[in-house]
Design an enzyme around this catalytic site. Structure first.
Site, PDB file in Angstrom:
ATOM      1  N   CYS A  53       0.852  -1.199   0.000  1.00 65.41           N
ATOM      2  CA  CYS A  53       0.000   0.000   0.000  1.00 65.41           C
ATOM      3  C   CYS A  53       0.891   1.254   0.000  1.00 65.41           C
ATOM      4  CB  CYS A  53      -0.897  -0.008   1.239  1.00 65.41           C
ATOM      5  SG  CYS A  53      -2.001   1.407   1.303  1.00 65.41           S
ATOM      6  N   CYS A  94       0.568   4.753   6.990  1.00 65.01           N
ATOM      7  CA  CYS A  94      -0.056   4.570   8.315  1.00 65.01           C
ATOM      8  C   CYS A  94       0.937   3.821   9.235  1.00 65.01           C
ATOM      9  CB  CYS A  94      -1.361   3.798   8.181  1.00 65.01           C
ATOM     10  SG  CYS A  94      -2.444   4.494   6.899  1.00 65.01           S
ATOM     11  N   CYS A 144       0.606   0.062  10.348  1.00 61.31           N
ATOM     12  CA  CYS A 144       0.069  -0.952   9.427  1.00 61.31           C
ATOM     13  C   CYS A 144       1.124  -1.883   8.838  1.00 61.31           C
ATOM     14  CB  CYS A 144      -0.708  -0.259   8.311  1.00 61.31           C
ATOM     15  SG  CYS A 144      -1.581  -1.441   7.255  1.00 61.31           S
ATOM     16  N   CYS A 204     -16.602  -8.931   5.924  1.00 62.44           N
ATOM     17  CA  CYS A 204     -15.940  -7.641   5.686  1.00 62.44           C
ATOM     18  C   CYS A 204     -14.679  -7.863   4.862  1.00 62.44           C
ATOM     19  CB  CYS A 204     -15.519  -6.999   7.000  1.00 62.44           C
ATOM     20  SG  CYS A 204     -16.848  -6.790   8.159  1.00 62.44           S
ATOM     21  N   CYS A 227     -19.576  -5.828   4.057  1.00 62.04           N
ATOM     22  CA  CYS A 227     -18.861  -4.615   4.440  1.00 62.04           C
ATOM     23  C   CYS A 227     -17.580  -4.618   3.628  1.00 62.04           C
ATOM     24  CB  CYS A 227     -18.546  -4.660   5.935  1.00 62.04           C
ATOM     25  SG  CYS A 227     -17.516  -3.276   6.495  1.00 62.04           S
ATOM     26  N   CYS A 254     -19.286   2.508   9.058  1.00 60.66           N
ATOM     27  CA  CYS A 254     -18.514   1.856  10.119  1.00 60.66           C
ATOM     28  C   CYS A 254     -17.249   2.683  10.287  1.00 60.66           C
ATOM     29  CB  CYS A 254     -18.184   0.421   9.708  1.00 60.66           C
ATOM     30  SG  CYS A 254     -17.038  -0.404  10.833  1.00 60.66           S
ATOM     31  N   ARG A 296     -17.742  -1.922  18.381  1.00 61.33           N
ATOM     32  CA  ARG A 296     -17.073  -3.191  18.062  1.00 61.33           C
ATOM     33  C   ARG A 296     -15.734  -3.298  18.794  1.00 61.33           C
ATOM     34  NH1 ARG A 296     -18.143  -6.751  14.044  1.00 61.33           N
ATOM     35  NH2 ARG A 296     -19.546  -5.212  13.122  1.00 61.33           N
TER      36      ARG A 296
HETATM   37  N1  SAM Z   1      -6.688   0.558   3.302  1.00 65.54           N
HETATM   38  C1  SAM Z   1      -7.945   0.812   3.879  1.00 65.54           C
HETATM   39  C2  SAM Z   1      -7.925   1.962   4.851  1.00 65.54           C
HETATM   40  O1  SAM Z   1      -6.879   2.287   5.398  1.00 65.54           O
HETATM   41  O2  SAM Z   1      -8.988   2.532   5.100  1.00 65.54           O
HETATM   42  C3  SAM Z   1      -8.593  -0.387   4.516  1.00 65.54           C
HETATM   43  C4  SAM Z   1      -7.815  -1.342   5.387  1.00 65.54           C
HETATM   44  S1  SAM Z   1      -7.150  -0.702   6.903  1.00 65.54           S
HETATM   45  C5  SAM Z   1      -6.171  -2.084   7.343  1.00 65.54           C
HETATM   46  C6  SAM Z   1      -8.537  -0.628   8.025  1.00 65.54           C
HETATM   47  C7  SAM Z   1      -8.285  -0.168   9.443  1.00 65.54           C
HETATM   48  O3  SAM Z   1      -7.711  -1.213  10.199  1.00 65.54           O
HETATM   49  C8  SAM Z   1      -7.348   0.992   9.662  1.00 65.54           C
HETATM   50  O4  SAM Z   1      -7.950   2.224   9.429  1.00 65.54           O
HETATM   51  C9  SAM Z   1      -6.992   0.846  11.135  1.00 65.54           C
HETATM   52  O5  SAM Z   1      -7.893   1.549  11.952  1.00 65.54           O
HETATM   53  C10 SAM Z   1      -7.126  -0.671  11.362  1.00 65.54           C
HETATM   54  N2  SAM Z   1      -5.801  -1.273  11.565  1.00 65.54           N
HETATM   55  C11 SAM Z   1      -4.878  -1.510  10.605  1.00 65.54           C
HETATM   56  N3  SAM Z   1      -3.752  -2.032  11.133  1.00 65.54           N
HETATM   57  C12 SAM Z   1      -3.959  -2.120  12.474  1.00 65.54           C
HETATM   58  C13 SAM Z   1      -3.159  -2.576  13.559  1.00 65.54           C
HETATM   59  N4  SAM Z   1      -1.924  -2.990  13.384  1.00 65.54           N
HETATM   60  N5  SAM Z   1      -3.697  -2.538  14.791  1.00 65.54           N
HETATM   61  C14 SAM Z   1      -4.963  -2.083  14.983  1.00 65.54           C
HETATM   62  N6  SAM Z   1      -5.754  -1.643  13.988  1.00 65.54           N
HETATM   63  C15 SAM Z   1      -5.272  -1.659  12.750  1.00 65.54           C
HETATM   64 FE1  SF4 Z   2      -2.735   1.224   3.443  1.00 67.24          FE
HETATM   65 FE2  SF4 Z   2      -2.658   0.055   5.810  1.00 67.24          FE
HETATM   66 FE3  SF4 Z   2      -2.999   2.680   5.669  1.00 67.24          FE
HETATM   67 FE4  SF4 Z   2      -5.009   1.025   4.850  1.00 67.24          FE
HETATM   68  S1  SF4 Z   2      -4.208   1.241   6.930  1.00 67.24           S
HETATM   69  S2  SF4 Z   2      -4.232   2.845   3.802  1.00 67.24           S
HETATM   70  S3  SF4 Z   2      -3.783  -0.667   4.040  1.00 67.24           S
HETATM   71  S4  SF4 Z   2      -1.168   1.542   5.003  1.00 67.24           S
END
Ligand code: SAM
Ligand code: SF4
Ligand code: DTB
Length: 336
Positions: A60, A64, A67, A104, A135, A195, A267
Site C-alpha cells: 500500500c 499509516c 500498518c 468484511c 462490508c 462503520c 465493536r
Molecule cells: N486501506 C484501507 C484503509 O486504510 O482505510 C482499509 C484497510 S485498513 C487495514 C482498516 C483499518 O484497520 C485501519 O484504518 C486501522 O484503523 C485498522 N488497523 C490496521 N492495522 C492495524 C493494527 N496494526 N492494529 C490495529 N488496527 C489496525
Molecule cells: Fe494502506 Fe494500511 Fe494505511 Fe489502509 S491502513 S491505507 S492498508 S497503510
C-alpha cells in the site's frame, strides 16, 4: 445532563469537557452509566459477529504508522494480488457456516480505481447472495464510487478516523483527517451504513482519545458501527515497541463510546489476542456489542471461533442472528 438522563437521547453536540468528565468518573459509576445506556437500546447479552478477509494484501502506498501493509515499512508481509471471486465466496461461506452474519472485505489501497471497484462489486453480489451482510474497506472513495457500491447492495463501508485530528499527523502523513471525513460523507450521502472508529495504544493522550470520540459522536449522524481497535504491534512499523494502553483505560474508552453513541454497535476490534477473557468481559459490560470473529483479522491473528464460543458460554452471551436472513425468511419463507 447526567449520562443516566441522556440514555434515550442521541446527541451530536458533545463538548470536550463533557466527554473528559465521563472519562474521569469513578470506574464503577462510568460502567453503570454505560450499562444503563446499553440496556436502553440493545439486548445486553447479544453480540453481533463479523468475519474479515483481506482481498488484496500489502504494497500500500500510504504510510499509516501502525500498518503491516504499508510499502514504506519492511514488515516481512508477502504482497498478494486481488483474490479471485471463488476464493472470496468460499471464505464467506465458511464464515457463514461458523455463525458469522457479516463478511468484511479489506483491500490495501489508498483508494480503489474504477476497475478495482468492478471486481469488488462482483464480490459484494456473490457474498450477499449467500445471505450475509457485506462490508468493505477500500480506502478513500469519491461520491460516484460510493453510489456504485450502494447500487451493488453494499451494507456497510468501514473507514476509520483512527485517532484525534491533533494526533493524526503523528500517525499518517500521506492523507489528511479531512480526507477521511470527506469519504465518510460520501458513504453517508450514498445511503450506505457507516462503520468508523479508531485505534488505541498508538502513543496518543487521554485527550486525544476523547477528541477522537468527540469527532465520531458529532458527525451529523452517528456511525452505525464504531470499531475500537487496540494497536496490534507489527515489527518493522514505527509504532512497534510503543507502551501498551492500560487495560482499564481501554475499557473506559469503550464505555464512553457507548454513552456518546447510544444506538451504535461498538465493536471490540483488533487486539483481542492480547486481551484476557476478563478484559473482554469488562468491554462487553461497558457496552461493546460486536466483534470480529474467526482466526484472522486482515494480516494478523484473532482468537479462534472455539475460544470465542467458550468465552460467550462463560458469559451467557448469544451470537446475534442474521437480520438479512430473517428478512429473507419473512419474505417468502423459501430463503430465496
Ligand atoms: N486501506 C484501507 C484503509 O486504510 O482505510 C482499509 C484497510 S485498513 C487495514 C482498516 C483499518 O484497520 C485501519 O484504518 C486501522 O484503523 C485498522 N488497523 C490496521 N492495522 C492495524 C493494527 N496494526 N492494529 C490495529 N488496527 C489496525
Ligand atoms: Fe494502506 Fe494500511 Fe494505511 Fe489502509 S491502513 S491505507 S492498508 S497503510
Ligand atoms: C477495523 O477497524 N479493524 C479491522 C477492520 N476495521 C478492517 C482491521 C484490523 C486490522 C488489524 C491488523 C491486521 O490484521 O492487519
Amino acid at each position: 445532563m447526567s449520562a443516566a438522563h441522556a440514555s434515550d437521547a442521541v446527541r451530536n453536540d458533545w463538548t470536550l469537557d463533557e466527554i473528559r468528565a465521563l472519562f474521569t468518573r469513578p470506574f464503577n459509576d462510568l460502567l453503570f452509566a454505560a450499562q444503563q445506556v446499553h440496556r436502553a437500546h440493545f439486548d445486553a447479552n447479544q453480540v453481533q459477529v463479523s468475519t474479515l478477509l483481506s482481498i488484496k494484501t500489502g504494497a500500500c502506498s500510504e504510510d499509516c504508522a501502525y500498518c503491516s501493509q504499508s510499502a514504506k515499512y519492511d514488515t516481512g508481509l508477502e504482497r498478494e494480488r486481488l483474490l479471485p471471486l471463488d476464493e472470496v465466496v468460499a471464505a464467506a461461506q465458511a464464515a457463514k457456516d461458523k455463525g458469522s452474519t457479516r463478511f468484511c472485505m479489506g483491500a490495501a489501497w489508498r483508494n480503489p480505481t474504477d476497475k478495482n471497484l468492478d471486481r469488488v462489486i462482483e464480490m459484494i453480489g456473490a457474498v450477499r447472495g449467500l445471505g450475509m451482510e457485506t462490508c468493505v474497506t477500500l480506502g478513500m472513495l469519491n461520491q460516484g464510487q460510493a453510489k456504485r457500491l450502494r447500487d451493488a447492495g453494499l451494507d456497510y463501508y468501514n473507514h476509520n478516523l483512527d485517532t484525534s485530528p491533533e494526533f493524526y499527523g503523528n500517525v499518517i502523513t500521506t492523507r489528511t483527517f479531512q480526507d477521511r471525513l470527506d469519504t465518510l460523507q460520501h458513504v453517508r450521502a450514498a445511503g450506505i451504513n457507516v462503520c468508523s472508529g479508531g485505534i488505541l495504544g498508538m502513543g496518543e493522550s487521554g485527550n486525544d482519545r476523547a477528541r477522537m470520540l468527540q469527532e465520531l459522536a458529532n458527525l451529523p449522524q452517528h456511525p452505525e458501527s464504531v470499531p475500537i481497535n487496540m494497536l496490534v504491534q507489527i515489527e518493522g512499523t514505527p509504532l512497534y515497541g510503543n507502551d501498551k494502553i492500560d487495560a482499564l483505560e481501554f475499557v473506559r474508552t469503550i464505555a464512553v463510546a457507548r454513552i456518546l453513541m447510544p444506538k451504535s454497535y461498538v465493536r471490540l476490534s483488533a487486539g483481542r489476542t492480547d486481551m484476557s477473557d476478563e478484559m473482554q468481559a469488562l468491554c462487553f459490560l461497558a457496552g461493546a456489542n460486536s466483534i470480529f470473529y474467526g482466526e484472522r483479522l486482515l494480516t494478523t491473528d484473532n482468537p479462534g471461533a472455539d475460544h470465542d464460543h467458550a468465552l460467550f458460554d462463560r458469559l451467557g452471551i448469544r451470537m446475534q442472528a442474521s437480520e438479512l436472513e430473517a428478512d429473507r425468511q419473512a419474505c417468502c419463507g423459501s430463503g430465496c
